[in-house]
Design a protein around this motif. Structure first.
Motif, PDB file in Angstrom:
ATOM      1  N   SER A 113       0.858  -1.325  -0.539  1.00  0.00           N
ATOM      2  CA  SER A 113      -0.318  -0.200   0.023  1.00  0.00           C
ATOM      3  C   SER A 113       1.245   0.798   0.365  1.00  0.00           C
ATOM      4  N   PHE A 114      -0.149   1.923  -0.576  1.00  0.00           N
ATOM      5  CA  PHE A 114       1.004   3.700  -0.048  1.00  0.00           C
ATOM      6  C   PHE A 114       0.330   4.136   0.835  1.00  0.00           C
ATOM      7  N   PRO A 115       0.789   4.185   1.510  1.00  0.00           N
ATOM      8  CA  PRO A 115       0.939   5.860   2.855  1.00  0.00           C
ATOM      9  C   PRO A 115       0.845   6.718   2.334  1.00  0.00           C
ATOM     10  N   ASP A 116       0.563   7.726   3.140  1.00  0.00           N
ATOM     11  CA  ASP A 116       1.381   9.627   3.279  1.00  0.00           C
ATOM     12  C   ASP A 116       2.284   9.840   3.606  1.00  0.00           C
ATOM     13  N   PHE A 117       3.577   9.235   3.552  1.00  0.00           N
ATOM     14  CA  PHE A 117       4.753   9.491   4.533  1.00  0.00           C
ATOM     15  C   PHE A 117       5.455   8.555   3.548  1.00  0.00           C
TER      16      PHE A 117
ATOM     17  N   VAL B 218      11.806   4.138   0.890  1.00  0.00           N
ATOM     18  CA  VAL B 218      11.802   4.671   1.372  1.00  0.00           C
ATOM     19  C   VAL B 218      10.461   5.483   0.057  1.00  0.00           C
ATOM     20  N   LEU B 219       9.435   6.293  -0.125  1.00  0.00           N
ATOM     21  CA  LEU B 219       8.276   6.471  -1.361  1.00  0.00           C
ATOM     22  C   LEU B 219       8.814   7.352  -1.408  1.00  0.00           C
ATOM     23  N   LEU B 220       8.550   8.034  -2.810  1.00  0.00           N
ATOM     24  CA  LEU B 220       9.060   9.566  -3.482  1.00  0.00           C
ATOM     25  C   LEU B 220       7.908   9.193  -4.850  1.00  0.00           C
ATOM     26  N   THR B 221       7.847   9.999  -4.923  1.00  0.00           N
ATOM     27  CA  THR B 221       7.230  11.018  -6.504  1.00  0.00           C
ATOM     28  C   THR B 221       7.935  10.865  -7.469  1.00  0.00           C
ATOM     29  N   PRO B 222       8.493  10.607  -8.989  1.00  0.00           N
ATOM     30  CA  PRO B 222       8.834  10.371  -9.679  1.00  0.00           C
ATOM     31  C   PRO B 222       9.376  11.430 -10.061  1.00  0.00           C
ATOM     32  N   ALA B 223      11.283  11.432 -10.704  1.00  0.00           N
ATOM     33  CA  ALA B 223      11.757  12.590 -10.861  1.00  0.00           C
ATOM     34  C   ALA B 223      10.987  13.277 -12.496  1.00  0.00           C
ATOM     35  N   ALA B 224       9.883  12.114 -13.306  1.00  0.00           N
ATOM     36  CA  ALA B 224       9.451  12.599 -14.412  1.00  0.00           C
ATOM     37  C   ALA B 224       8.184  12.966 -14.327  1.00  0.00           C
TER      38      ALA B 224
ATOM     39  N   LEU C  21      -0.633  -5.187  -8.350  1.00  0.00           N
ATOM     40  CA  LEU C  21      -1.055  -3.251  -7.810  1.00  0.00           C
ATOM     41  C   LEU C  21      -1.247  -3.046  -6.661  1.00  0.00           C
ATOM     42  N   PRO C  22       0.093  -2.826  -6.065  1.00  0.00           N
ATOM     43  CA  PRO C  22      -0.618  -2.422  -4.584  1.00  0.00           C
ATOM     44  C   PRO C  22      -2.275  -1.979  -4.404  1.00  0.00           C
ATOM     45  N   THR C  23      -2.717  -2.687  -3.132  1.00  0.00           N
ATOM     46  CA  THR C  23      -3.871  -2.030  -2.439  1.00  0.00           C
ATOM     47  C   THR C  23      -3.583  -0.949  -0.918  1.00  0.00           C
ATOM     48  N   GLY C  24      -5.301   0.333  -0.924  1.00  0.00           N
ATOM     49  CA  GLY C  24      -5.430   0.836  -0.458  1.00  0.00           C
ATOM     50  C   GLY C  24      -4.519   1.831  -0.670  1.00  0.00           C
ATOM     51  N   GLU C  25      -4.482   2.271  -2.061  1.00  0.00           N
ATOM     52  CA  GLU C  25      -2.883   3.346  -2.638  1.00  0.00           C
ATOM     53  C   GLU C  25      -3.188   4.812  -1.922  1.00  0.00           C
ATOM     54  N   GLY C  26      -2.590   5.567  -1.261  1.00  0.00           N
ATOM     55  CA  GLY C  26      -2.688   7.019  -0.797  1.00  0.00           C
ATOM     56  C   GLY C  26      -2.061   8.091  -0.791  1.00  0.00           C
ATOM     57  N   ARG C  27      -2.451   9.367  -1.708  1.00  0.00           N
ATOM     58  CA  ARG C  27      -1.266   9.895  -1.300  1.00  0.00           C
ATOM     59  C   ARG C  27      -0.298  10.669  -0.971  1.00  0.00           C
ATOM     60  N   ASP C  28       0.965  10.661  -0.900  1.00  0.00           N
ATOM     61  CA  ASP C  28       2.129  10.699  -0.512  1.00  0.00           C
ATOM     62  C   ASP C  28       2.794  12.189  -0.649  1.00  0.00           C
ATOM     63  N   SER C  29       2.618  12.033   0.741  1.00  0.00           N
ATOM     64  CA  SER C  29       2.538  13.696   0.746  1.00  0.00           C
ATOM     65  C   SER C  29       3.448  14.709   0.773  1.00  0.00           C
ATOM     66  N   SER C  30       4.768  13.793   0.362  1.00  0.00           N
ATOM     67  CA  SER C  30       6.218  14.921   0.323  1.00  0.00           C
ATOM     68  C   SER C  30       5.891  14.668  -0.941  1.00  0.00           C
ATOM     69  N   GLY C  31       5.578  14.425  -2.066  1.00  0.00           N
ATOM     70  CA  GLY C  31       5.670  14.940  -3.062  1.00  0.00           C
ATOM     71  C   GLY C  31       4.919  15.713  -3.758  1.00  0.00           C
TER      72      GLY C  31
END
Length: 270
Positions: free
Chosen positions: A118-122, A133-139, A260-270
């Motif tokens: 899953s994708f947590p909000d951190f 570490v979960l990030l927003t891609p550079a592209a 695909l991962p389940t329970g996706e959430g928005r990454d607040s770091s991006g």
């Protein structure tokens, strides 16, 4: 994956210019002095003026590509240095996440191929099963721009996706003189020649080539993101070899057929 590029307008202007000369030449050589000659002459003038406008106003302001390539270098190196200091040393996975803005998340595992469920909000994941570490891609900003202003449509089958990637990198964005992508077993190998942002790659590689696989930037991040979104499976960049003579490199991308991962959430770091 069809996007109208700057070259399309230039090509249209050249075609209109050629048509103008042909029409004016025919009108001059025939010189019948009637309505048909006048029509040919007026059509030629109209084509000529339209071509001049298209060629004049379609040109973008020139940017020094060497300077542009150096702008993101410090940020990329700092990101990789922080990850290494935290003990995160894996190669980044680009994971499709349809319910999240951008559609792709970048995950750098501590090691191995563990992918979060899953994708947590951190950004820092401490789950023992998939720490990293979960990030927003550079592209991501570039892909968002292409979708908003260029009508980017990503094919869901490999052949069309590879063809579209070549078109985007060489014709639309004009990032490289030549881009080849070929399948080799369970990997895709991308060979880039005449990369216009190569000075930035040289600076990053001088620090550590590992940075390129840990947190890819530029054309590598763009390719990995589009592969993940188009083929709906995680992809990573696991090897890169630089070609100084041709200002290019070869990159190996490996896919992972996983749900695909389940329970996706928005990454607040991006």
């Amino acid at each position: 994956m069809k996007i109208r590029s700057q070259n399309d307008y230039v090509l249209s202007g050249i075609v209109l210019l050629a048509a103008a000369f042909i029409l004016l030449a025919v009108a001059t050589l025939t010189d019948r002095g009637d309505l048909s000659s006048a029509t040919l002459f007026l059509s030629g003038v109209a084509c000529f003026l339209t071509a001049v406008f298209m060629l004049s106003f379609s040109r973008s302001e020139p940017v020094d590509t060497e300077i542009a390539s150096l702008l993101p270098v410090a940020g990329m190196l700092n990101q990789c240095r922080i990850c290494a200091d935290l003990g995160v040393r894996g190669d980044a996975w680009f994971i499709p996440a349809p319910s999240i803005e951008g559609g792709v998340r970048e995950f750098i595992p501590v090691q191995g191929i563990e992918i979060p469920g899953s994708f947590p909000d951190f950004s820092f994941l401490t789950d023992p099963g998939s720490p990293g570490v979960l990030l927003t891609p550079a592209a991501y900003p570039l892909i968002e721009y292409l979708e908003r202003n260029g009508g980017l449509n990503i094919p869901a089958e490999e052949a069309g996706l590879i063809s579209g990637l070549r078109e985007i990198c060489t014709d639309v964005l004009e990032l490289a003189e030549k881009v080849d992508i070929e399948r080799e077993g369970d990997t895709l190998v991308m060979t880039v020649r005449g990369y216009r942002l190569y000075p930035g790659c040289r600076c990053i590689a001088a620090e550590s080539p590992k940075c390129c696989t840990m947190h890819p930037c530029g054309i590598c991040s763009l390719t990995a993101c589009l592969l993940a979104r188009g083929l709906s499976s995680p992809w990573k960049m696991e090897h890169i070899r630089f070609d100084e003579r041709r200002s290019g490199f070869s990159v190996v991308f490996r896919g992972l057929p996983a749900p695909l991962p389940t329970g996706e959430g928005r990454d607040s770091s991006g």
